[in-house]
Scaffold this motif. Sequence first.
Motif, PDB file in Angstrom:
ATOM      1  N   ALA A   1       7.944 143.830 113.363  1.00  0.00           N
ATOM      2  CA  ALA A   1       9.115 143.180 112.762  1.00  0.00           C
ATOM      3  C   ALA A   1       9.391 143.762 111.385  1.00  0.00           C
ATOM      4  O   ALA A   1       9.598 143.050 110.413  1.00  0.00           O
TER       5      ALA A   1
ATOM      6  N   ALA B   1      15.702 153.195 109.426  1.00  0.00           N
ATOM      7  CA  ALA B   1      15.009 152.327 110.391  1.00  0.00           C
ATOM      8  C   ALA B   1      16.004 151.329 110.995  1.00  0.00           C
ATOM      9  O   ALA B   1      16.032 151.121 112.214  1.00  0.00           O
TER      10      ALA B   1
ATOM     11  N   ALA C   1      11.630 153.791 117.519  1.00  0.00           N
ATOM     12  CA  ALA C   1      12.623 153.767 116.428  1.00  0.00           C
ATOM     13  C   ALA C   1      11.933 153.635 115.073  1.00  0.00           C
ATOM     14  O   ALA C   1      10.773 153.242 114.985  1.00  0.00           O
ATOM     15  N   GLY C   2      12.684 153.970 114.031  1.00  0.00           N
ATOM     16  CA  GLY C   2      12.186 153.812 112.656  1.00  0.00           C
ATOM     17  C   GLY C   2      11.092 154.813 112.328  1.00  0.00           C
ATOM     18  O   GLY C   2      11.069 155.936 112.840  1.00  0.00           O
TER      19      GLY C   2
ATOM     20  N   VAL D   1      -1.091 141.311 117.491  1.00  0.00           N
ATOM     21  CA  VAL D   1      -1.082 142.773 117.500  1.00  0.00           C
ATOM     22  C   VAL D   1      -0.848 143.278 118.924  1.00  0.00           C
ATOM     23  O   VAL D   1      -1.522 142.824 119.852  1.00  0.00           O
TER      24      VAL D   1
ATOM     25  N   VAL E   1      14.413 152.689 105.015  1.00  0.00           N
ATOM     26  CA  VAL E   1      14.780 151.379 105.550  1.00  0.00           C
ATOM     27  C   VAL E   1      16.142 151.459 106.253  1.00  0.00           C
ATOM     28  O   VAL E   1      16.310 150.949 107.365  1.00  0.00           O
TER      29      VAL E   1
ATOM     30  N   HIS F   1       0.641 153.298 101.357  1.00  0.00           N
ATOM     31  CA  HIS F   1       1.122 153.390 102.738  1.00  0.00           C
ATOM     32  C   HIS F   1       1.470 154.836 103.024  1.00  0.00           C
ATOM     33  O   HIS F   1       1.872 155.567 102.120  1.00  0.00           O
TER      34      HIS F   1
ATOM     35  N   VAL G   1      14.108 150.520  97.032  1.00  0.00           N
ATOM     36  CA  VAL G   1      15.571 150.504  97.108  1.00  0.00           C
ATOM     37  C   VAL G   1      16.037 150.564  98.560  1.00  0.00           C
ATOM     38  O   VAL G   1      15.604 151.418  99.326  1.00  0.00           O
TER      39      VAL G   1
ATOM     40  N   CYS H   1       8.516 149.873 117.380  1.00  0.00           N
ATOM     41  CA  CYS H   1       8.956 149.965 115.983  1.00  0.00           C
ATOM     42  C   CYS H   1       7.741 149.657 115.120  1.00  0.00           C
ATOM     43  O   CYS H   1       7.813 148.903 114.154  1.00  0.00           O
ATOM     44  N   ASP H   2       6.593 150.207 115.516  1.00  0.00           N
ATOM     45  CA  ASP H   2       5.338 149.842 114.865  1.00  0.00           C
ATOM     46  C   ASP H   2       5.008 150.731 113.677  1.00  0.00           C
ATOM     47  O   ASP H   2       3.868 150.765 113.218  1.00  0.00           O
ATOM     48  N   GLY H   3       6.006 151.434 113.164  1.00  0.00           N
ATOM     49  CA  GLY H   3       5.823 152.130 111.899  1.00  0.00           C
ATOM     50  C   GLY H   3       5.130 153.473 112.038  1.00  0.00           C
ATOM     51  O   GLY H   3       4.819 153.932 113.141  1.00  0.00           O
TER      52      GLY H   3
ATOM     53  N   ALA I   1      13.237 148.290 111.429  1.00  0.00           N
ATOM     54  CA  ALA I   1      13.651 148.862 112.717  1.00  0.00           C
ATOM     55  C   ALA I   1      13.535 147.815 113.814  1.00  0.00           C
ATOM     56  O   ALA I   1      14.470 147.611 114.610  1.00  0.00           O
TER      57      ALA I   1
ATOM     58  N   GLY J   1       8.999 151.764  98.365  1.00  0.00           N
ATOM     59  CA  GLY J   1       9.214 151.921  96.941  1.00  0.00           C
ATOM     60  C   GLY J   1      10.014 150.768  96.380  1.00  0.00           C
ATOM     61  O   GLY J   1       9.556 150.034  95.506  1.00  0.00           O
TER      62      GLY J   1
HETATM   63  C1  LIG Z   1       5.507 154.116  98.961  1.00  0.00           C
HETATM   64  C2  LIG Z   1       6.748 154.131  99.813  1.00  0.00           C
HETATM   65  C3  LIG Z   1       7.984 154.133  99.185  1.00  0.00           C
HETATM   66  C4  LIG Z   1       9.140 154.056  99.970  1.00  0.00           C
HETATM   67  N1  LIG Z   1      10.328 153.917  99.330  1.00  0.00           N
HETATM   68  C5  LIG Z   1      11.439 153.670 100.044  1.00  0.00           C
HETATM   69  C6  LIG Z   1      12.640 153.302  99.398  1.00  0.00           C
HETATM   70  O1  LIG Z   1      12.707 153.128  98.181  1.00  0.00           O
HETATM   71  N2  LIG Z   1      13.749 153.108 100.166  1.00  0.00           N
HETATM   72  C7  LIG Z   1      13.706 153.213 101.528  1.00  0.00           C
HETATM   73  O2  LIG Z   1      14.728 153.011 102.179  1.00  0.00           O
HETATM   74  N3  LIG Z   1      12.564 153.545 102.165  1.00  0.00           N
HETATM   75  C8  LIG Z   1      11.425 153.756 101.461  1.00  0.00           C
HETATM   76  N4  LIG Z   1      10.247 154.025 102.114  1.00  0.00           N
HETATM   77  C9  LIG Z   1      10.238 154.171 103.577  1.00  0.00           C
HETATM   78  C10 LIG Z   1      10.339 152.818 104.281  1.00  0.00           C
HETATM   79  O3  LIG Z   1       9.347 151.955 103.832  1.00  0.00           O
HETATM   80  C11 LIG Z   1      10.154 152.995 105.790  1.00  0.00           C
HETATM   81  O4  LIG Z   1      10.972 154.041 106.236  1.00  0.00           O
HETATM   82  C12 LIG Z   1      10.539 151.735 106.561  1.00  0.00           C
HETATM   83  O5  LIG Z   1       9.722 150.673 106.173  1.00  0.00           O
HETATM   84  C13 LIG Z   1      10.407 151.963 108.059  1.00  0.00           C
HETATM   85  O6  LIG Z   1      10.655 150.763 108.738  1.00  0.00           O
HETATM   86  P1  LIG Z   1      10.010 150.501 110.174  1.00  0.00           P
HETATM   87  O7  LIG Z   1      10.544 149.204 110.625  1.00  0.00           O
HETATM   88  O8  LIG Z   1      10.219 151.684 111.026  1.00  0.00           O
HETATM   89  O9  LIG Z   1       8.447 150.453 109.910  1.00  0.00           O
HETATM   90  P2  LIG Z   1       7.590 149.468 109.006  1.00  0.00           P
HETATM   91  O10 LIG Z   1       8.382 148.978 107.858  1.00  0.00           O
HETATM   92  O11 LIG Z   1       6.329 150.188 108.715  1.00  0.00           O
HETATM   93  O12 LIG Z   1       7.310 148.240 109.952  1.00  0.00           O
HETATM   94  C14 LIG Z   1       6.428 148.325 111.042  1.00  0.00           C
HETATM   95  C15 LIG Z   1       6.048 146.920 111.422  1.00  0.00           C
HETATM   96  O13 LIG Z   1       5.285 146.956 112.599  1.00  0.00           O
HETATM   97  C16 LIG Z   1       4.177 146.095 112.472  1.00  0.00           C
HETATM   98  N5  LIG Z   1       3.166 146.626 113.390  1.00  0.00           N
HETATM   99  C17 LIG Z   1       2.560 147.836 113.359  1.00  0.00           C
HETATM  100  N6  LIG Z   1       1.728 147.981 114.398  1.00  0.00           N
HETATM  101  C18 LIG Z   1       1.825 146.843 115.124  1.00  0.00           C
HETATM  102  C19 LIG Z   1       1.217 146.394 116.317  1.00  0.00           C
HETATM  103  N7  LIG Z   1       0.372 147.157 116.986  1.00  0.00           N
HETATM  104  N8  LIG Z   1       1.517 145.158 116.765  1.00  0.00           N
HETATM  105  C20 LIG Z   1       2.389 144.366 116.107  1.00  0.00           C
HETATM  106  N9  LIG Z   1       3.005 144.751 114.967  1.00  0.00           N
HETATM  107  C21 LIG Z   1       2.732 145.974 114.492  1.00  0.00           C
HETATM  108  C22 LIG Z   1       3.812 146.178 111.022  1.00  0.00           C
HETATM  109  O14 LIG Z   1       3.051 145.063 110.587  1.00  0.00           O
HETATM  110  C23 LIG Z   1       5.186 146.238 110.374  1.00  0.00           C
HETATM  111  O15 LIG Z   1       5.710 144.963 110.125  1.00  0.00           O
HETATM  112  C24 LIG Z   1       9.060 154.085 101.380  1.00  0.00           C
HETATM  113  C25 LIG Z   1       7.822 154.121 101.998  1.00  0.00           C
HETATM  114  C26 LIG Z   1       6.670 154.106 101.231  1.00  0.00           C
HETATM  115  C27 LIG Z   1       5.344 154.077 101.922  1.00  0.00           C
END
Ligand SMILES: Cc1cc2nc3c(=O)[nH]c(=O)nc-3n(C[C@H](O)[C@H](O)[C@H](O)COP(=O)(O)OP(=O)(O)OC[C@H]3O[C@@H](n4cnc5c(N)ncnc54)[C@H](O)[C@@H]3O)c2cc1C
Lengths: 448, 319
Positions: free
Chosen positions: A26, A335, A315-316, A143, A332, A294, A62, A175-177, A29, A60
């Motif tokens: 969640a 994503a 995705a994401g 998880v 973000v 991270h 923004v 969308c697990d990052g 993405a 970060g």
């Molecule tokens: C230091 C840093 C600075 C950044 N600065 C910026 C910025 O300023 N602006 C910007 O736009 N982007 C920035 N980013 C990038 C941004 O954080 C990511 O691109 C964005 O969070 C991606 O979103 P996501 O939903 O794909 O993944 P995530 O935000 O990583 O979310 C993944 C989710 O999946 C969950 N998850 C993972 N594995 C499992 C599992 N097996 N079961 C259940 N849940 C699970 C996690 O708990 C998490 O909630 C930065 C990143 C970092 C690390």
Amino acid sequence: MDKGDMVPTPGVSSDTPGFDAVVVGAGPAGSAAALALARAGRSVVLVERGPFPGSKNVYGGVVYGRVLDEVVPEWWNEVPVERWVVRRSTMMMTGSQSVSVDYRSAAWGEVPYNGMTTLRSRFDNWLATKAVEAGAQLVTSTVATGLLRDAHGRIVGVRTDRDRGELRANVVVACDGVNSFLAKEAGLMPPAEASHHTLGVKEVLDLPGHVIDERFGLRRSEGVDIEMLGCTRGIPGGGFLYTNSDTVSLGVVLSLPHLAEAKVRPEELIADLKNHPSVAPYLRGATLREYAAHLIPEGGYDTMPTMVTDGMLVAGDAAAMTLAAGLWLEGVNFAIGSGLAAGRAVDRAIAAGDCSAKGLASYRSDLEGQFVLADHKRFRKAPALVLSERIQQRYPGLICDLVDGMFTVTNPVPKPGGVRLTRSVAAKHGVKLRQLAADTVRALKVFG
Amino acid sequence: MDDIGSGPMVVACIRITDLRPQIEPLSGTVVREPWSTGLSPADAAALEYSFRIAEAWSGHVVVITAAPSSADAVLRDARALGATVLRIAGGSPSSDQAYVDELGSDERGMAGMIVAALAPLGRPSLVVCGDRSSDRGTGALPAFLAHELGAAQALGLVAITTTDQESMVVAERRLDGGWRERLHVPCPAVCSVEGAGVRLRRASLTATLAAQRTEIPQVTAAGGPGTTRGADPVGPAEVVVGPVRPFRPRTRAVPAPDSDDPRLRLLTLTGALVAHDPPTVVGPIDAAGAADALLAFLIRHGYLDTEPVGEEAATEVEW
Ligand SMILES: Cc1cc2nc3c(=O)[nH]c(=O)nc-3n(C[C@H](O)[C@H](O)[C@H](O)COP(=O)(O)OP(=O)(O)OC[C@H]3O[C@@H](n4cnc5c(N)ncnc54)[C@H](O)[C@@H]3O)c2cc1C
């Protein structure tokens, strides 16, 4: 993928709850994907390992909100914003100097805004709540531990770490990052490569709101975004500083293999940055509230995984969609854009009764038609250029010395001419004018 | 209201609150967020003990809390585990913050409210609370509850176990020096437990999903101190404390310093100019080895004799 891995999951019984889609993660993405699906009237469950959305997430600071126009009309009236970014500064630094290019726009502080600082625990939760309000079911503290497959090896759901924890669905949206275990298990990810990742490390520092206003030249809801180059002891990467309501986020982003080689602790680099003469006055008296780290998938377009397979799409950050192209660090919005596209693609596939890779293929074409893959494709060579040795280790010092040479008054010695100065400063930093010209052309090609 | 189960009623009386509140450094204002709401370790332990005891008694668990609607997610988790849940709501959602602020301020009034809300469900055999809530809790609520219910009380426990009789539980409480006292607590009783030793069970995914679709029953705050006092004129039965020896460290005779100069006597007594043991790195060693090294150090320096301590000792106490 090894055929041997694709065995049917034993014990997947027919009373396992069935949904149109299961979205894992969640983050932005996942919530966007769940929202798109729920709004399309699909049954969707959003599985999150943290106790609440955003509890595990680091970035970060923004978020560029244009992508939200499609999600919530006039989102700016309800999004949990810290400050609206009205000043964006790019700072090139050495240990004791800095040159900044500072842009300020009054329009960015007004509807419909450009970027905002926001805290992930609030923002992610807000977005997930939108998905829940639209009809998605959110299950936290759970998880996803693996994929469920049918007798043909097709993905039919996920297994979780709860008792009776299997979830069957037509499609799994991973969308697990970054470093997605699900994408790996599905055989969509190429083997992990350290050079395609950076480590982001940041501190959140308490500073009263009025002090932030005074020091950064802001009014209450206005914020600043400072991106920095040359502050990482030569380790490819950069620094950032963002203002929140009553806190400042300060951090560095570091190339993983170079960090390992340099044998430096990332917190030492943050300490350097906090003590830098161009940064320290901003932070005087600030106290540490939070420390986090991270991974960031910075490899860009050429390192993205295959995005769909039978019964699943990615995705994401799980699909390496953070745009880290030097002046931009945007993840973000990418994503959210990819999550929404994933939701739409799954809806179309279900409507067409074909959730195979072919049925889900419209996902990629949708992404190519909008900023998500278009920007990545345009800037596909940017990560290599930005993390290159000259950009990282030579140009920040070169630019600082050039400006120093221009503005240091050397009476009675006459001022140096521009060409002589450039030549001597370039020589001091081991850069040939030929290389300078070549890099300028390369940068124009990459960003042009 | 949920269907109430059969058998003795075990009530988990818990406080659901923001586990990561932000404190405004200048004004001290506490800012609570609804989404980081959860159970403190003590409240989680109270819930787990309630399930264990209800299982042993073939009874049922009722979970009650006084909180705004942000607590509903936690109550749904409890319902997914099989409990009947009930929330005592404040006046209006717009005054949630004021309600939360008020909750910690009058524990006696709160006890009255809880007992009034429980009354239609029957008389609880046992009420289990956390020893104190993480949100300004003083730990006094369980005592007020016991008073309102006319029940026995045993507070600050580390373990509760059932006995052959449903009218009695056995509880353990920490004493100094690693000792524990064992209490025989007659029911009805109110017990409060520390957040240690047990981990709250997790609901199955199917039950979690099913519980999510349900409404949480609520009653509005009513009652007050003394409004519902149980009609037991004799008062609660007494808790029986098992005989234990109190921890009395042996006196150490320190020889008088041998000097006429007060400064030298002082130096000898304090050991100020004497070389001390330098810090010693004993690792890396395994946990058992580390425990032995620590015990040897304490014995060497006269802090311990060689008798066994802690739980081992508690089991040796004669009853
Ligand atoms: C230091 C840093 C600075 C950044 N600065 C910026 C910025 O300023 N602006 C910007 O736009 N982007 C920035 N980013 C990038 C941004 O954080 C990511 O691109 C964005 O969070 C991606 O979103 P996501 O939903 O794909 O993944 P995530 O935000 O990583 O979310 C993944 C989710 O999946 C969950 N998850 C993972 N594995 C499992 C599992 N097996 N079961 C259940 N849940 C699970 C996690 O708990 C998490 O909630 C930065 C990143 C970092 C690390």
